[in-house]
Design a protein around this motif. Structure first.
Motif, PDB file in Angstrom:
ATOM      1  N   GLU A  95       0.839  -1.212   0.000  1.00 62.25           N
ATOM      2  CA  GLU A  95       0.000   0.000   0.000  1.00 62.25           C
ATOM      3  C   GLU A  95       0.872   1.259   0.000  1.00 62.25           C
ATOM      4  N   LEU A  96       1.959   1.224   0.760  1.00 67.75           N
ATOM      5  CA  LEU A  96       2.899   2.357   0.754  1.00 67.75           C
ATOM      6  C   LEU A  96       3.429   2.620  -0.650  1.00 67.75           C
ATOM      7  N   ASN A  97       3.796   1.559  -1.350  1.00 63.06           N
ATOM      8  CA  ASN A  97       4.319   1.719  -2.715  1.00 63.06           C
ATOM      9  C   ASN A  97       3.276   2.325  -3.651  1.00 63.06           C
ATOM     10  N   VAL A  98       2.030   1.866  -3.530  1.00 60.37           N
ATOM     11  CA  VAL A  98       0.950   2.424  -4.351  1.00 60.37           C
ATOM     12  C   VAL A  98       0.763   3.906  -4.018  1.00 60.37           C
ATOM     13  N   ASN A  99       0.808   4.224  -2.735  1.00 60.99           N
ATOM     14  CA  ASN A  99       0.619   5.614  -2.311  1.00 60.99           C
ATOM     15  C   ASN A  99       1.753   6.515  -2.795  1.00 60.99           C
ATOM     16  N   ILE A 100       2.967   5.994  -2.786  1.00 67.89           N
ATOM     17  CA  ILE A 100       4.100   6.788  -3.293  1.00 67.89           C
ATOM     18  C   ILE A 100       3.895   7.085  -4.773  1.00 67.89           C
ATOM     19  N   SER A 101       3.413   6.113  -5.520  1.00 71.00           N
ATOM     20  CA  SER A 101       3.107   6.346  -6.942  1.00 71.00           C
ATOM     21  C   SER A 101       2.028   7.412  -7.106  1.00 71.00           C
ATOM     22  N   LYS A 102       1.028   7.381  -6.213  1.00 70.60           N
ATOM     23  CA  LYS A 102      -0.028   8.402  -6.256  1.00 70.60           C
ATOM     24  C   LYS A 102       0.556   9.793  -6.028  1.00 70.60           C
ATOM     25  N   VAL A 103       1.435   9.903  -5.042  1.00 74.84           N
ATOM     26  CA  VAL A 103       2.045  11.206  -4.735  1.00 74.84           C
ATOM     27  C   VAL A 103       2.868  11.693  -5.922  1.00 74.84           C
ATOM     28  N   VAL A 104       3.624  10.799  -6.535  1.00 74.02           N
ATOM     29  CA  VAL A 104       4.407  11.168  -7.719  1.00 74.02           C
ATOM     30  C   VAL A 104       3.479  11.677  -8.816  1.00 74.02           C
ATOM     31  N   GLY A 105       2.376  10.979  -9.043  1.00 69.58           N
ATOM     32  CA  GLY A 105       1.409  11.404 -10.059  1.00 69.58           C
ATOM     33  C   GLY A 105       0.778  12.751  -9.735  1.00 69.58           C
ATOM     34  N   LEU A 106       0.423  12.942  -8.463  1.00 75.89           N
ATOM     35  CA  LEU A 106      -0.184  14.219  -8.053  1.00 75.89           C
ATOM     36  C   LEU A 106       0.798  15.373  -8.232  1.00 75.89           C
ATOM     37  N   TYR A 107       2.053  15.154  -7.843  1.00 75.12           N
ATOM     38  CA  TYR A 107       3.055  16.207  -8.021  1.00 75.12           C
ATOM     39  C   TYR A 107       3.338  16.461  -9.498  1.00 75.12           C
ATOM     40  N   SER A 108       3.300  15.424 -10.299  1.00 75.36           N
ATOM     41  CA  SER A 108       3.482  15.596 -11.744  1.00 75.36           C
ATOM     42  C   SER A 108       2.350  16.446 -12.326  1.00 75.36           C
ATOM     43  N   ASP A 109       1.111  16.132 -11.928  1.00 77.11           N
ATOM     44  CA  ASP A 109      -0.039  16.922 -12.375  1.00 77.11           C
ATOM     45  C   ASP A 109       0.065  18.363 -11.878  1.00 77.11           C
ATOM     46  N   LEU A 110       0.487  18.512 -10.639  1.00 78.17           N
ATOM     47  CA  LEU A 110       0.637  19.841 -10.055  1.00 78.17           C
ATOM     48  C   LEU A 110       1.671  20.654 -10.832  1.00 78.17           C
ATOM     49  N   ASN A 111       2.775  20.030 -11.157  1.00 79.69           N
ATOM     50  CA  ASN A 111       3.813  20.690 -11.930  1.00 79.69           C
ATOM     51  C   ASN A 111       3.298  21.102 -13.304  1.00 79.69           C
ATOM     52  N   SER A 112       2.577  20.202 -13.935  1.00 80.36           N
ATOM     53  CA  SER A 112       2.013  20.498 -15.256  1.00 80.36           C
ATOM     54  C   SER A 112       1.009  21.643 -15.175  1.00 80.36           C
ATOM     55  N   ASN A 113       0.137  21.610 -14.173  1.00 76.28           N
ATOM     56  CA  ASN A 113      -0.853  22.672 -13.988  1.00 76.28           C
ATOM     57  C   ASN A 113      -0.184  24.013 -13.710  1.00 76.28           C
ATOM     58  N   PHE A 114       0.847  23.991 -12.886  1.00 75.99           N
ATOM     59  CA  PHE A 114       1.563  25.228 -12.562  1.00 75.99           C
ATOM     60  C   PHE A 114       2.232  25.789 -13.807  1.00 75.99           C
ATOM     61  N   SER A 115       2.893  24.927 -14.554  1.00 74.59           N
ATOM     62  CA  SER A 115       3.579  25.361 -15.766  1.00 74.59           C
ATOM     63  C   SER A 115       2.593  25.945 -16.774  1.00 74.59           C
ATOM     64  N   THR A 116       1.463  25.267 -16.958  1.00 71.75           N
ATOM     65  CA  THR A 116       0.434  25.748 -17.883  1.00 71.75           C
ATOM     66  C   THR A 116      -0.111  27.102 -17.429  1.00 71.75           C
ATOM     67  N   ALA A 117      -0.415  27.220 -16.148  1.00 75.47           N
ATOM     68  CA  ALA A 117      -0.950  28.478 -15.619  1.00 75.47           C
ATOM     69  C   ALA A 117       0.062  29.602 -15.771  1.00 75.47           C
ATOM     70  N   TYR A 118       1.325  29.314 -15.501  1.00 74.68           N
ATOM     71  CA  TYR A 118       2.370  30.326 -15.626  1.00 74.68           C
ATOM     72  C   TYR A 118       2.485  30.807 -17.068  1.00 74.68           C
ATOM     73  N   HIS A 119       2.526  29.862 -17.995  1.00 73.90           N
ATOM     74  CA  HIS A 119       2.676  30.246 -19.405  1.00 73.90           C
ATOM     75  C   HIS A 119       1.447  30.981 -19.926  1.00 73.90           C
ATOM     76  N   GLN A 120       0.258  30.570 -19.494  1.00 74.38           N
ATOM     77  CA  GLN A 120      -0.951  31.285 -19.909  1.00 74.38           C
ATOM     78  C   GLN A 120      -0.949  32.700 -19.355  1.00 74.38           C
ATOM     79  N   ARG A 121      -0.581  32.832 -18.094  1.00 80.56           N
ATOM     80  CA  ARG A 121      -0.533  34.151 -17.463  1.00 80.56           C
ATOM     81  C   ARG A 121       0.489  35.036 -18.161  1.00 80.56           C
TER      82      ARG A 121
END
Length: 132
Positions: A95-121
């Motif tokens: 379960e820890l391993n699955v959760n670590i993958s989730k965190v990696v995915g969430l941070y990846s999405d967060l990074n993508s969202n931040f980058s998109t928002a920055y470039h749009q702004r």
């Protein structure tokens, strides 16, 4: 987080008050009004972006909190040296391993969202400068 939310709430209140005062001075021939209307749209987009970030960080924190509990359980089971507890650790670690993958995915999405928002702004502010 609450200090940050308080800050943004205060800033939004201040911006809303400023915008309300400006709307009383509307003049169609005044380019400042158009710029301020664009700023209001940008503020709405900023609010959506911050809400998305806030939601993502809350999801990450939730998973990290769960991982903290899992790690404590794994440590307790390991220290007990009871065979059944050692067997339980296998599923807890999975379960820890699955959760670590989730965190990696969430941070990846967060990074993508931040980058998109920055470039749009950045793109929008460049376009607004050209229009003025």
């Amino acid at each position: 987080m609450s200090r940050q939310n308080s800050f943004y709430s205060h800033m939004n209140t201040t911006l809303d008050s400023f915008s309300a005062a400006e709307s009383n001075m509307e003049d169609p021939s005044n380019p400042t009004i158009t710029t301020n209307q664009n700023t209001n749209k940008e503020d709405e987009v900023d609010d959506e972006v911050w809400a998305t970030f806030d939601n993502s960080f809350r999801q990450v924190q939730s998973v990290l909190d769960r991982n903290r509990v899992l790690i404590q359980q794994v440590n307790e089971n390991h220290q007990s040296r009871i065979p059944d507890n050692m067997v339980k650790n296998v599923s807890l670690i999975q379960e820890l391993n699955v959760n670590i993958s989730k965190v990696v995915g969430l941070y990846s999405d967060l990074n993508s969202n931040f980058s998109t928002a920055y470039h749009q702004r950045n793109h929008n502010s460049t376009n607004n400068c050209k229009k003025a």
